[in-house]
Design an enzyme around this catalytic site. Structure first.
Site, PDB file in Angstrom:
ATOM      1  N   ASP A   1      -4.501   5.924  -4.341  1.00 35.75           N
ATOM      2  CA  ASP A   1      -3.247   5.274  -3.961  1.00 35.75           C
ATOM      3  C   ASP A   1      -2.369   6.291  -3.229  1.00 35.75           C
ATOM      4  OD1 ASP A   1      -1.213   3.496  -3.730  1.00 35.75           O
ATOM      5  OD2 ASP A   1      -0.890   3.193  -5.868  1.00 35.75           O
TER       6      ASP A   1
ATOM      7  N   HIS B   1       1.402  -4.274  -1.196  1.00 41.15           N
ATOM      8  CA  HIS B   1       1.056  -2.840  -1.216  1.00 41.15           C
ATOM      9  C   HIS B   1      -0.438  -2.664  -0.996  1.00 41.15           C
ATOM     10  CE1 HIS B   1       0.876   1.332  -2.191  1.00 41.15           C
ATOM     11  NE2 HIS B   1       0.145   1.133  -3.264  1.00 41.15           N
TER      12      HIS B   1
ATOM     13  N   CYS C   1       2.715   2.629   3.118  1.00 39.22           N
ATOM     14  CA  CYS C   1       1.413   2.435   2.465  1.00 39.22           C
ATOM     15  C   CYS C   1       0.292   2.044   3.416  1.00 39.22           C
ATOM     16  CB  CYS C   1       1.516   1.435   1.319  1.00 39.22           C
ATOM     17  SG  CYS C   1       1.837  -0.281   1.799  1.00 39.22           S
TER      18      CYS C   1
END
Length: 280
Positions: free
Chosen positions: A133, A116, A79
């Site tokens: 995302d 995250h 991420c």
């Protein structure tokens, strides 16, 4: 150039190399249409993977290292790597970019640390604010407008944003055939800004701590038009939009070939040998 640490180094990005990496030849004007097209191209071309952490290697987050690995090296990332690279791209093209942090849920109510990274993107011309995302690894291939109840649906994969409190939002995923009450909480986040320096600190924990889910075992994800492919350890899965999952357990020596053929991840000889040894 931003010397305060609040920007994303977009001015140093090799934009042509990035666009070539994701095979994007479309419009670059900072519009919602461009944002959608870029996120899909990014998700389809650059896989989610944690192999540096799994092999005990450092995971640098400076833009130069990210470009060497994910653009020129044709590797993927997890991420922080995806988010920081995409933030630099969007900043370079004229979008407003704010970093965010989320607490992963995956259906659990247990309070976890905010580990995250994702982005809040503003489109010039007052076209709303959008959650991008690109680094979650669960097939979130489109931006979702920051509006309670907003959804994205592409190739049968559905995601929904909901506002839980005045400060907190949750991203949910439909599980299998869409029904109103069959949603899985993926992660929850607030709109508190986060910066590269914050991600460096969190990344150190995720890439080195023995309790991190990304230390010691390979994880990879890649969406295509119909299937979300996944690898966790030696388990290779193909998850379809209707919720059906095909799973096959690989022999350790088969994993590097699967990484190459399914995910487009090519390891060098030393890392290939180290991965097989670790899995064995």
């Amino acid at each position: 150039m931003d010397h305060t640490g609040r920007g994303w180094d977009g001015e140093t990005l090799d934009l042509a190399a990035y666009l070539g990496r994701i095979s994007y030849e479309g419009d670059l004007a900072p519009t919602v249409r461009t944002l959608r097209a870029l996120q899909w191209a990014h998700a389809e071309a650059i896989p989610f993977e944690n192999l540096e952490a799994a092999l005990g290697h450092p995971v640098p987050l400076d833009l130069g290292a990210l470009q060497d690995k994910m653009v020129r090296g044709e590797r993927g990332g997890y991420c922080y790597e995806h988010t920081l690279l995409f933030a630099a791209v969007l900043e370079r093209l004229g979008f407003g970019v704010t970093g965010l942090a989320a607490r992963v849920r995956m259906g659990s109510d247990k309070l976890r640390a905010a580990t995250h990274a994702l982005l809040l993107v503003e489109v010039p011309g007052d076209e709303g604010r959008w959650i991008c995302d690109v680094g979650f690894g669960e097939g979130v291939t489109e931006p979702i407008e920051l509006v309670h109840g907003a959804e994205s649906a592409r190739n049968g994969r559905r995601f929904r944003l909901e506002r839980l409190t005045a400060q907190e939002w949750v991203l949910r995923s439909a599980r299998g055939v869409p029904v109103d009450d069959d949603w899985l909480d993926l992660h929850a986040f607030t709109l508190d800004p986060h910066y590269s320096a914050d991600y460096v600190v969190i990344n150190h924990y995720i890439s080195t701590h023995p309790n991190s889910p990304f230390v010691g075992r390979p994880v990879a994800r890649r969406p295509d038009a119909e299937v979300l492919y996944g690898l966790t350890g030696t388990a290779l899965t193909a998850r379809r939009a209707d919720g059906t999952v095909e799973e096959r357990l690989l022999e350790p020596a088969e994993v590097p070939k699967a990484l190459d053929e399914v995910f487009g991840i090519r390891l060098g000889p030393a890392d290939t040998a180290a991965l097989v040894t670790r899995l064995t």
